[in-house]
Design a protein around this motif. Structure first.
Motif, PDB file in Angstrom:
ATOM      1  N   TRP A   1       0.811  -1.216   0.000  1.00 55.35           N
ATOM      2  CA  TRP A   1       0.000   0.000   0.000  1.00 55.35           C
ATOM      3  C   TRP A   1       0.847   1.270   0.000  1.00 55.35           C
ATOM      4  N   SER A   2       2.099   1.174   0.331  1.00 59.71           N
ATOM      5  CA  SER A   2       2.943   2.362   0.427  1.00 59.71           C
ATOM      6  C   SER A   2       3.730   2.651  -0.846  1.00 59.71           C
ATOM      7  N   HIS A   3       3.570   1.836  -1.876  1.00 60.72           N
ATOM      8  CA  HIS A   3       4.340   2.019  -3.107  1.00 60.72           C
ATOM      9  C   HIS A   3       3.409   2.305  -4.275  1.00 60.72           C
ATOM     10  N   ASP A   4       3.726   3.343  -5.011  1.00 62.28           N
ATOM     11  CA  ASP A   4       2.844   3.734  -6.103  1.00 62.28           C
ATOM     12  C   ASP A   4       2.909   2.813  -7.318  1.00 62.28           C
ATOM     13  N   LYS A   5       3.828   1.865  -7.360  1.00 58.86           N
ATOM     14  CA  LYS A   5       3.877   0.955  -8.508  1.00 58.86           C
ATOM     15  C   LYS A   5       2.664   0.025  -8.551  1.00 58.86           C
ATOM     16  N   TYR A   6       1.922  -0.072  -7.455  1.00 59.74           N
ATOM     17  CA  TYR A   6       0.712  -0.887  -7.408  1.00 59.74           C
ATOM     18  C   TYR A   6      -0.556  -0.044  -7.558  1.00 59.74           C
ATOM     19  N   TYR A   7      -0.386   1.228  -7.861  1.00 56.07           N
ATOM     20  CA  TYR A   7      -1.508   2.165  -7.977  1.00 56.07           C
ATOM     21  C   TYR A   7      -2.496   1.672  -9.039  1.00 56.07           C
ATOM     22  N   GLY A   8      -3.766   1.679  -8.697  1.00 55.72           N
ATOM     23  CA  GLY A   8      -4.813   1.328  -9.646  1.00 55.72           C
ATOM     24  C   GLY A   8      -5.227  -0.131  -9.644  1.00 55.72           C
ATOM     25  N   PHE A   9      -4.480  -0.972  -8.948  1.00 55.16           N
ATOM     26  CA  PHE A   9      -4.812  -2.393  -8.911  1.00 55.16           C
ATOM     27  C   PHE A   9      -5.907  -2.671  -7.891  1.00 55.16           C
ATOM     28  N   ASN A  10      -6.819  -3.577  -8.242  1.00 56.63           N
ATOM     29  CA  ASN A  10      -7.758  -4.113  -7.269  1.00 56.63           C
ATOM     30  C   ASN A  10      -7.026  -5.162  -6.442  1.00 56.63           C
ATOM     31  N   GLU A  11      -7.552  -5.442  -5.245  1.00 58.60           N
ATOM     32  CA  GLU A  11      -6.923  -6.446  -4.378  1.00 58.60           C
ATOM     33  C   GLU A  11      -7.965  -7.396  -3.821  1.00 58.60           C
ATOM     34  N   LEU A  12      -7.534  -8.613  -3.604  1.00 60.60           N
ATOM     35  CA  LEU A  12      -8.355  -9.617  -2.967  1.00 60.60           C
ATOM     36  C   LEU A  12      -7.560 -10.204  -1.803  1.00 60.60           C
ATOM     37  N   LEU A  23      -3.416   7.541   2.620  1.00 59.60           N
ATOM     38  CA  LEU A  23      -2.486   7.058   1.608  1.00 59.60           C
ATOM     39  C   LEU A  23      -2.801   7.675   0.258  1.00 59.60           C
ATOM     40  N   ARG A  24      -1.798   8.119  -0.423  1.00 59.84           N
ATOM     41  CA  ARG A  24      -1.968   8.666  -1.767  1.00 59.84           C
ATOM     42  C   ARG A  24      -1.469   7.693  -2.827  1.00 59.84           C
ATOM     43  N   THR A  25      -1.058   6.514  -2.390  1.00 58.70           N
ATOM     44  CA  THR A  25      -0.545   5.507  -3.318  1.00 58.70           C
ATOM     45  C   THR A  25      -1.612   4.477  -3.688  1.00 58.70           C
ATOM     46  N   ILE A  26      -2.844   4.695  -3.230  1.00 61.71           N
ATOM     47  CA  ILE A  26      -3.941   3.795  -3.561  1.00 61.71           C
ATOM     48  C   ILE A  26      -4.976   4.569  -4.372  1.00 61.71           C
TER      49      ILE A  26
END
Length: 106
Positions: free
Chosen positions: A14-25, A51-54
């Motif tokens: 959650w703290s890294h913007d490389k995962y921005y935009g992904f849904n999670e399960l 958080l601004r990375t989500i």
């Protein structure tokens, strides 16, 4: 999964913007929720809302068991709604299939 595992996940994902935009399960049906409590979940809700990375357009699905997991998940959802800031949608499901179906809906 224990509380420490969840904290580590939040730091790593959650703290890294490389995962921005992904849904999670999260399938937490095998998790040990004995360490989770209301005050901890309030803190997680506060942190998540800042958080601004989500991507707030993304979704988070939790697969939970009835009982404590369901109750704490519903509490967390309520805590998120009362916390200033915006956050993504969160829903709890009884099966992975239900969760995946919801995540696919735009």
């Amino acid at each position: 999964m224990k509380q420490d595992d969840f904290v580590e996940y939040v730091k790593e994902i959650w703290s890294h913007d490389k995962y921005y935009g992904f849904n999670e399960l999260f399938d937490v049906t095998q998790a040990d929720w004995s360490e989770f409590n209301f005050s901890y979940l309030i803190e997680v809700a506060k942190n998540a809302s800042q958080l601004r990375t989500i991507d707030i357009k993304s979704k988070l699905a939790w697969v939970v068991l009835e009982g404590k997991q369901r109750e704490l998940t519903e509490f967390y959802k309520s805590a998120k709604l009362m916390t200033p800031g915006t956050s993504r949608k969160l829903e709890a499901f009884n099966s992975k299939d239900e969760a995946m179906q919801w995540l696919r809906i735009k």
